[in-house]
Write a protein that holds these residues in place. Structure first.
Motif, PDB file in Angstrom:
ATOM      1  N   GLU A  80      35.807   3.890  -1.463  1.00 32.82           N
ATOM      2  CA  GLU A  80      34.788   2.751  -1.546  1.00 32.82           C
ATOM      3  C   GLU A  80      34.302   2.566  -0.290  1.00 32.82           C
ATOM      4  OE1 GLU A  80      36.753  -0.956  -2.633  1.00 32.82           O
ATOM      5  OE2 GLU A  80      36.754  -0.576  -4.861  1.00 32.82           O
ATOM      6  N   LYS A 117      31.422   6.010  -1.974  1.00 36.65           N
ATOM      7  CA  LYS A 117      31.377   6.565  -3.340  1.00 36.65           C
ATOM      8  C   LYS A 117      31.316   5.894  -4.457  1.00 36.65           C
ATOM      9  CE  LYS A 117      32.229  10.733  -1.270  1.00 36.65           C
ATOM     10  NZ  LYS A 117      31.367  11.840  -1.178  1.00 36.65           N
ATOM     11  N   LYS A 118      30.756   6.383  -5.558  1.00 43.44           N
ATOM     12  CA  LYS A 118      30.508   5.616  -6.742  1.00 43.44           C
ATOM     13  C   LYS A 118      31.687   6.070  -7.687  1.00 43.44           C
ATOM     14  CE  LYS A 118      25.464   5.093  -6.445  1.00 43.44           C
ATOM     15  NZ  LYS A 118      24.156   5.479  -7.249  1.00 43.44           N
ATOM     16  N   HIS A 146      35.355  -0.214  -7.168  1.00 44.20           N
ATOM     17  CA  HIS A 146      34.656  -1.768  -7.265  1.00 44.20           C
ATOM     18  C   HIS A 146      34.951  -1.843  -8.857  1.00 44.20           C
ATOM     19  CE1 HIS A 146      32.463  -1.119  -3.703  1.00 44.20           C
ATOM     20  NE2 HIS A 146      32.091   0.053  -4.085  1.00 44.20           N
TER      21      HIS A 146
END
Length: 276
Positions: free
Chosen positions: A196, A200-201, A250
């Motif tokens: 995070e 990064k996703k 997330h």
């Protein structure tokens, strides 16, 4: 302040009684041993003092910061020419011991040395799948090393010329599958926070992709299959850890905003209750 010595072993420990005694026995060739403890609740302190180690405590601030705390303490209280960094589930083999002492006698301009680490997992040592030689910079001059966080672990980066040692660190990383999953849960959480921070996703699709590739890479491309059952199980657990790390980026609020189930005393609710 204690007089300067040639070699100090440094360990960062929390509840390390399982192997700490054997670890310290393997470090008997060091001039001094410093243990930085994060307020263990087991027999860690007793074992450390029985082996003549210096024992100090500091609340856990993270891997890199705790190691830096130990190095700063040495600089202020017990100066040393060299530091040998070890975890409490690692042992110095006799071959590595000889290699370390030889390197210290003829270091030249080198300020750090890497050494291979051999890991025992389930029913054997892992020699494939990218698990070996797993070279780590663990012997260094304290002023010539940079410590960086790398997910759930730390990375030692030398700032000057370095060399390579022979002989292995023997690593007994887990005591059971339960213990491994317990650690993987913590590693995945810290790894997700690290990703995070790097922007990064995450998500299920990314988790499946990275996890699947991690298994293929370890088990097939890097020949983890040659390590038998242990190689398969390590690849499978590592893939699962990778998946967890990406789906936790997330991850959102579990159950929020808690307004999807009406619990008031509206007429419709009462009538439904009466019909039931």
């Amino acid at each position: 302040m204690e007089p300067r010595v040639r070699l100090t072993a440094l360990l960062v420990v929390l509840n390390g009684e399982r192997l700490l005694g054997r670890c310290l026995d393997s470090l008997s060739f060091c001039d001094r041993i410093l243990i930085v403890d994060s307020f263990s609740t087991d027999a860690t302190e007793q074992i450390a003092r029985e082996h003549g180690a210096i024992f100090i405590q500091n609340k856990w601030p993270g891997n890199a910061k705790q190691i830096r705390y130990g190095l700063d303490w040495l600089e202020a209280n017990a100066p040393t020419d060299w530091v040998l960094m070890l975890d409490c589930d690692e042992l110095i083999s006799l071959d590595l011991r000889r290699s370390i002492l030889a390197a210290l006698d003829d270091a030249g301009d080198r300020t750090s040395f890497s050494m291979p680490r051999l890991t025992w997992y389930f029913d054997g040592f892992l020699r494939h799948g990218g698990c070996y030689p797993d070279r780590l910079f663990r012997l260094f001059r304290p002023e010539a090393i940079r410590i960086e966080n790398s997910g759930a672990h730390q990375k030692f980066v030398p700032s000057g010329p370095y060399g390579e040692l022979s002989g292995d660190i023997i690593h007994y990383t887990y005591e059971s599958f339960f213990n491994q999953l317990d650690k993987l849960n913590d590693y995945a959480q810290r790894g997700a926070r690290d990703l995070e921070a790097k922007g990064k996703k995450g998500g299920v699709a990314r988790g499946l992709f990275h996890g699947t590739w991690r298994f293929i890479d370890m088990y097939f491309r890097k020949l983890g299959l040659l390590d038998g059952r242990a190689g398969f199980l390590m690849a499978a657990h590592t893939a699962f850890y990778t998946f967890l790390k990406y789906v936790r980026i997330h991850e959102g609020g579990w159950g929020a905003p808690f307004d999807h189930c009406p619990i008031d005393d509206s007429p419709s609710t009462n009538s439904e209750s009466q019909r039931g």
